[in-house]
Design an enzyme around this catalytic site. Structure first.
Site, PDB file in Angstrom:
ATOM      1  N   SER A 115       4.164  20.311  -8.044  1.00  0.00           N
ATOM      2  CA  SER A 115       3.674  21.853  -8.488  1.00  0.00           C
ATOM      3  C   SER A 115       3.694  21.928  -9.932  1.00  0.00           C
ATOM      4  CB  SER A 115       4.613  22.741  -7.747  1.00  0.00           C
ATOM      5  OG  SER A 115       4.355  24.027  -7.769  1.00  0.00           O
ATOM      6  N   GLU A 150      -4.429  19.511  -5.603  1.00  0.00           N
ATOM      7  CA  GLU A 150      -3.698  20.688  -4.566  1.00  0.00           C
ATOM      8  C   GLU A 150      -3.437  21.908  -5.178  1.00  0.00           C
ATOM      9  OE1 GLU A 150      -0.238  21.725  -4.017  1.00  0.00           O
ATOM     10  OE2 GLU A 150       0.102  20.839  -5.923  1.00  0.00           O
ATOM     11  N   HIS A 155       2.134  20.904  -1.303  1.00  0.00           N
ATOM     12  CA  HIS A 155       3.085  22.162  -0.762  1.00  0.00           C
ATOM     13  C   HIS A 155       3.139  21.956   0.669  1.00  0.00           C
ATOM     14  CE1 HIS A 155       2.321  23.546  -4.880  1.00  0.00           C
ATOM     15  NE2 HIS A 155       3.317  24.120  -4.733  1.00  0.00           N
TER      16      HIS A 155
END
Length: 303
Positions: A111, A208, A270
């Protein structure tokens, strides 16, 4: 050449730091137990539980914890507690010369930690692990760690073998062998125009994101394309897009013109499960088996 950090062994010391958002104390405690359950010794950064609004403490303190952990010769891996926001604010504060003198070790996170993955590639030339973090719900939920995520993370950290992640959609067929780079789309776009901008020529690009509207995904991909950040990419591996509704047509429209293999639906980034990928070493996109394999080898250029 990208440097391959040594894999972990039982009894190794790892340091948990918080470069981004505030950390929940109970989740941190559970995450430490999870790492200890892997046979590791765990230390935590001095400021790991600090809080300053949407940040895990002051920038200087978070940077100091990260630098101290990376430069400690006894620490074999630096584990980021969670994502959120804030890692980009540290890039100008880290003592890169001192960190370059330290022996390579594992950096684990995902992330927001994409900023560190990119910076460590550019500044230190070291392979890093994009995977789940110990203060996340995924690894510290009431039912214990999500089994596939936990098992895959252990394989990434301890076992010298290829790591394969299978997707569910082929947008453009083909097979390519190249170093892997990338991470979270929001961070990749945010790094454009900085010294740590994505370098994707001749590389497989993992992308992503989470909870983004289609127009925002389109805007960030357009930024990458117009900045030349995807010029010469060898292949595209699309991870999880949790909460990004109707995003596949946007991804296809922006990425298929690159003329390279594009694989989608990989459980990376995620959501659950959340599997691990080594960034920096060679990888393989094989659309016949709908898979991305990271080989964790030290051949090929840094990202």
């Amino acid at each position: 050449m990208v440097a391959r950090p040594p894999l972990l062994r039982p009894g190794d010391l790892v340091a948990v730091v918080a470069p981004s958002g505030p950390v929940d104390p109970e989740r941190l405690e559970a995450g430490v137990r999870m790492l200890e359950g892997m046979g590791l010794r765990v230390t935590t950064g001095k400021h790991v539980l600090d809080r300053a609004g949407f940040l895990a403490g002051a920038d200087a303190d978070r940077a100091a914890d990260l630098r101290r952990a990376w430069c400690d010769p006894e620490v074999r891996a630096v584990v980021c507690a969670r994502g959120g926001y804030g890692a980009t604010r540290l890039l100008g504060l880290l003592d890169w010369e001192a960190m370059a003198r330290a022996e390579p070790k594992i950096l684990l996170g995902s992330s927001d930690i994409t900023a560190l993955h990119q910076a460590f590639a550019v500044r230190l030339g070291v392979a890093t692990c994009f995977g789940p973090m110990p203060a996340s719900v995924l690894l510290t939920g009431d039912g214990g760690p999500e089994p596939r995520s936990h098992e895959h993370l252990a394989a990434a950290l301890f076992r010298d073998r290829p790591l394969t992640v299978r997707g569910d959609t082929v947008l453009a067929p083909g097979r390519v062998v190249a170093p892997i780079t990338g991470g979270n789309l929001t961070l990749l776009a945010a790094l454009c125009g900085t010294p740590h901008a994505p370098r994707t020529g001749g590389r497989i690009v993992l992308i992503e994101d989470v909870n983004e509207a289609p127009y925002r995904v389109d805007r960030m991909l357009t930024q990458l394309v117009q900045a030349g950040a995807l010029d010469g990419a060898a292949g595209i591996a699309l991870g999880s897009w949790v909460g990004c509704h109707e995003v596949l047509p946007v991804l296809a429209e922006r990425l298929l013109p690159l003329g390279v293999p594009v694989l989608a639906g990989l459980p990376v980034g995620h959501g659950s499960p959340q599997l691990s990928v080594w960034l920096g070493g060679l990888g393989v996109i094989d659309t016949e088996s709908c898979s991305l394999t990271s080989l964790f080898c030290d051949e090929g250029p840094a990202m």
